[in-house]
Design a protein around this motif. Structure first.
Motif, PDB file in Angstrom:
ATOM      1  N   UNK A 157       0.856  -1.189   0.000  1.00 44.06           N
ATOM      2  CA  UNK A 157       0.000   0.000   0.000  1.00 44.06           C
ATOM      3  C   UNK A 157       0.889   1.235   0.000  1.00 44.06           C
ATOM      4  N   UNK A 158       0.530   2.216  -0.789  1.00 45.64           N
ATOM      5  CA  UNK A 158       1.237   3.491  -0.820  1.00 45.64           C
ATOM      6  C   UNK A 158       0.239   4.585  -0.451  1.00 45.64           C
ATOM      7  N   UNK A 159       0.646   5.469   0.450  1.00 46.05           N
ATOM      8  CA  UNK A 159      -0.288   6.476   0.958  1.00 46.05           C
ATOM      9  C   UNK A 159      -0.664   7.492  -0.120  1.00 46.05           C
ATOM     10  N   UNK A 160       0.307   8.053  -0.818  1.00 42.46           N
ATOM     11  CA  UNK A 160       0.142   8.987  -1.935  1.00 42.46           C
ATOM     12  C   UNK A 160      -0.075  10.446  -1.552  1.00 42.46           C
ATOM     13  N   UNK A 161      -0.411  10.732  -0.300  1.00 44.15           N
ATOM     14  CA  UNK A 161      -0.759  12.123   0.020  1.00 44.15           C
ATOM     15  C   UNK A 161      -0.244  12.520   1.401  1.00 44.15           C
ATOM     16  N   UNK A 162       1.033  12.288   1.643  1.00 38.55           N
ATOM     17  CA  UNK A 162       1.614  12.665   2.929  1.00 38.55           C
ATOM     18  C   UNK A 162       1.910  14.159   2.929  1.00 38.55           C
ATOM     19  N   UNK A 163       1.399  14.832   3.939  1.00 34.51           N
ATOM     20  CA  UNK A 163       1.592  16.270   4.122  1.00 34.51           C
ATOM     21  C   UNK A 163       1.197  16.604   5.555  1.00 34.51           C
ATOM     22  N   UNK A 164       1.529  17.790   6.059  1.00 39.06           N
ATOM     23  CA  UNK A 164       1.233  18.107   7.461  1.00 39.06           C
ATOM     24  C   UNK A 164      -0.238  17.955   7.837  1.00 39.06           C
ATOM     25  N   UNK A 165      -1.147  18.270   6.904  1.00 37.31           N
ATOM     26  CA  UNK A 165      -2.579  18.170   7.212  1.00 37.31           C
ATOM     27  C   UNK A 165      -3.035  16.732   7.435  1.00 37.31           C
ATOM     28  N   UNK A 166      -2.303  15.769   6.899  1.00 36.46           N
ATOM     29  CA  UNK A 166      -2.697  14.365   6.995  1.00 36.46           C
ATOM     30  C   UNK A 166      -1.937  13.606   8.081  1.00 36.46           C
ATOM     31  N   UNK A 167      -1.308  14.349   8.968  1.00 42.89           N
ATOM     32  CA  UNK A 167      -0.626  13.749  10.117  1.00 42.89           C
ATOM     33  C   UNK A 167      -1.183  14.404  11.371  1.00 42.89           C
ATOM     34  N   UNK A 168      -1.818  13.634  12.230  1.00 41.02           N
ATOM     35  CA  UNK A 168      -2.439  14.156  13.452  1.00 41.02           C
ATOM     36  C   UNK A 168      -1.643  13.682  14.663  1.00 41.02           C
ATOM     37  N   UNK A 169      -1.377  14.603  15.575  1.00 43.56           N
ATOM     38  CA  UNK A 169      -0.776  14.226  16.848  1.00 43.56           C
ATOM     39  C   UNK A 169      -1.913  13.876  17.814  1.00 43.56           C
ATOM     40  N   UNK A 170      -2.047  12.593  18.090  1.00 42.54           N
ATOM     41  CA  UNK A 170      -3.157  12.128  18.917  1.00 42.54           C
ATOM     42  C   UNK A 170      -3.043  12.700  20.326  1.00 42.54           C
ATOM     43  N   UNK A 171      -4.127  13.287  20.775  1.00 45.39           N
ATOM     44  CA  UNK A 171      -4.128  13.983  22.052  1.00 45.39           C
ATOM     45  C   UNK A 171      -3.839  13.049  23.221  1.00 45.39           C
ATOM     46  N   UNK A 172      -4.304  11.821  23.146  1.00 43.91           N
ATOM     47  CA  UNK A 172      -4.207  10.911  24.290  1.00 43.91           C
ATOM     48  C   UNK A 172      -2.783  10.460  24.595  1.00 43.91           C
ATOM     49  N   UNK A 173      -1.940  10.326  23.570  1.00 44.00           N
ATOM     50  CA  UNK A 173      -0.592   9.799  23.808  1.00 44.00           C
ATOM     51  C   UNK A 173       0.515  10.504  23.022  1.00 44.00           C
ATOM     52  N   UNK A 174       0.171  11.575  22.291  1.00 49.20           N
ATOM     53  CA  UNK A 174       1.148  12.342  21.503  1.00 49.20           C
ATOM     54  C   UNK A 174       1.720  11.575  20.320  1.00 49.20           C
ATOM     55  N   UNK A 175       1.200  10.397  20.017  1.00 49.15           N
ATOM     56  CA  UNK A 175       1.643   9.641  18.847  1.00 49.15           C
ATOM     57  C   UNK A 175       1.132  10.302  17.568  1.00 49.15           C
ATOM     58  N   UNK A 176       1.941  10.190  16.505  1.00 49.21           N
ATOM     59  CA  UNK A 176       1.518  10.709  15.208  1.00 49.21           C
ATOM     60  C   UNK A 176       0.699   9.646  14.482  1.00 49.21           C
ATOM     61  N   UNK A 177      -0.449  10.063  13.944  1.00 50.11           N
ATOM     62  CA  UNK A 177      -1.371   9.154  13.253  1.00 50.11           C
ATOM     63  C   UNK A 177      -1.499   9.609  11.806  1.00 50.11           C
ATOM     64  N   UNK A 178      -1.377   8.658  10.892  1.00 52.54           N
ATOM     65  CA  UNK A 178      -1.433   8.947   9.461  1.00 52.54           C
ATOM     66  C   UNK A 178      -2.862   8.750   8.967  1.00 52.54           C
ATOM     67  N   UNK A 179      -3.443   9.793   8.378  1.00 51.61           N
ATOM     68  CA  UNK A 179      -4.830   9.734   7.929  1.00 51.61           C
ATOM     69  C   UNK A 179      -4.924  10.016   6.432  1.00 51.61           C
ATOM     70  N   UNK A 180      -6.140   9.856   5.899  1.00 54.02           N
ATOM     71  CA  UNK A 180      -6.485  10.235   4.522  1.00 54.02           C
ATOM     72  C   UNK A 180      -5.613   9.594   3.452  1.00 54.02           C
ATOM     73  N   UNK A 181      -5.679   8.280   3.398  1.00 56.58           N
ATOM     74  CA  UNK A 181      -5.069   7.555   2.283  1.00 56.58           C
ATOM     75  C   UNK A 181      -5.856   7.860   1.004  1.00 56.58           C
ATOM     76  N   UNK A 182      -5.229   7.604  -0.158  1.00 53.69           N
ATOM     77  CA  UNK A 182      -5.825   8.054  -1.417  1.00 53.69           C
ATOM     78  C   UNK A 182      -6.772   7.070  -2.072  1.00 53.69           C
TER      79      UNK A 182
END
Length: 330
Positions: A157-182
């Motif tokens: 699988x290739x994400x195709x759209x990595x950018x700051x808007x598609x990376x969320x810092x999860x509030x509960x543990x400060x982990x980065x979460x990758x969202x919005x695959x193409x």
């Protein structure tokens, strides 16, 4: 507030307890359980809503993605729905703590929907409003996200759209979460979505992606561009010289700041225009990061959290192209 999801509705806002739209009469609950309460975003192929699941006593929040059909041909619509469900199966196999869980996928009133775990937190574009990232934060970002990319690439699988808007810092543990695959790639190829063939934001996409080819290295390029954006607050294309085909990101670092040669080498290799000169796989980047942090300055040793790269790949990068790689439906 409850939003009507009928694309033709001119007054979609309704009271929070309404079951039918006061304007068009449409049923406001998806599958009689998901109530859209806030519009989170929109694009060329649909909208994303914050919703609550009224079928569960705690009424947890979730993200609902709605994809629009614009071609009336029933055969094309049928084919697109089939492709959509194939892609949903692919997404459902991406079980990772830094990827939102898929909760449901279905068709309703000739629209298709994905319901996903809602990630509470701020994306990195929002974080950027507080100031630029220093070197330590970039090392941390790379260590946090590269294992996620290694995981999805090994799943073909290739994400195709990595950018700051598609990376969320999860509030509960400060982990980065990758969202919005193409997901829109297959549907666009079916001519059912009013969307460009290119999936990805032009400021961040790799050169080969502009020509319709994607590889694991394409995601790594976008990650590199994301890093220099976070370090400078400058729009990416303002730092790129088309004539020399080079990034001049060091010239845009805030006054009085600098980057170590170790990090500079990693970023420069992520940003190479030519595939032959760029990192091919996430594990190669992780190897260099571990080596750099092993021998770097004392102030960076606290960051050292080596992740053993998986060197055996189940596929060859030359075979992982846009036509062969499943594109997950987020």
């Amino acid at each position: 507030m409850t939003y009507c999801l009928d694309p033709e509705c001119q007054q979609p806002e309704n009271p929070s307890t309404a079951k039918f739209c006061l304007n068009c009469g449409s049923n406001l609950l998806l599958r009689q359980r998901y109530r859209p309460i806030q519009l989170l975003g929109r694009g060329g192929f649909g909208k994303t809503f914050l919703a609550i699941d009224e079928d569960i006593p705690s009424q947890p929040r979730c993200a609902v993605k709605q994809f629009h059909f614009y071609d009336p041909d029933p055969e094309l619509i049928k084919k697109a729905i089939e492709l959509f469900h194939i892609e949903a199966v692919c997404l459902d196999q991406l079980k990772h703590e830094q990827i939102p869980n898929l909760l449901a996928c279905f068709e309703q009133k000739k629209q298709i929907y994905l319901v996903q775990e809602f990630i509470e937190g701020r994306n990195l574009k929002q974080e950027l409003s507080e100031g630029v990232y220093n070197e330590n934060k970039i090392w941390q970002l790379l260590q946090d996200l590269l294992p996620v990319l290694q995981f999805i690439h090994n799943k073909r699988v290739i994400h195709r759209d990595i950018k700051p808007e598609n990376i969320i810092r999860r509030q509960s543990d400060n982990k980065l979460v990758l969202i919005d695959f193409g997901i829109a790639k297959l549907l666009t190829d079916s001519a059912l979505l009013r969307s460009a063939t290119l999936i990805g934001s032009k400021d961040y996409v790799a050169p080969e992606q502009l020509r319709g080819k994607v590889f694991p290295a394409s995601d790594l390029y976008s990650l590199g561009v994301t890093c220099i954006r976070l370090m400078t607050q400058v729009p990416p294309l303002d730092m790129y010289d088309c004539h020399s085909e080079r990034w001049w990101w060091r010239d845009f670092l805030p006054k009085g700041t600098s980057v170590s040669s170790k990090l500079g080498e990693v970023l420069d290799k992520l940003l190479q225009t030519h595939l032959s000169q760029r990192y091919r796989f996430a594990e190669e980047v992780l190897q260099d990061i571990n080596a750099a942090l092993e021998s770097c300055q004392p102030n960076l040793l606290a960051l050292k959290n080596p992740i053993a790269p998986t060197l055996t790949n189940p596929h060859n990068s030359s075979n992982l192209n846009a036509s062969q790689t499943p594109d997950p439906p987020i």
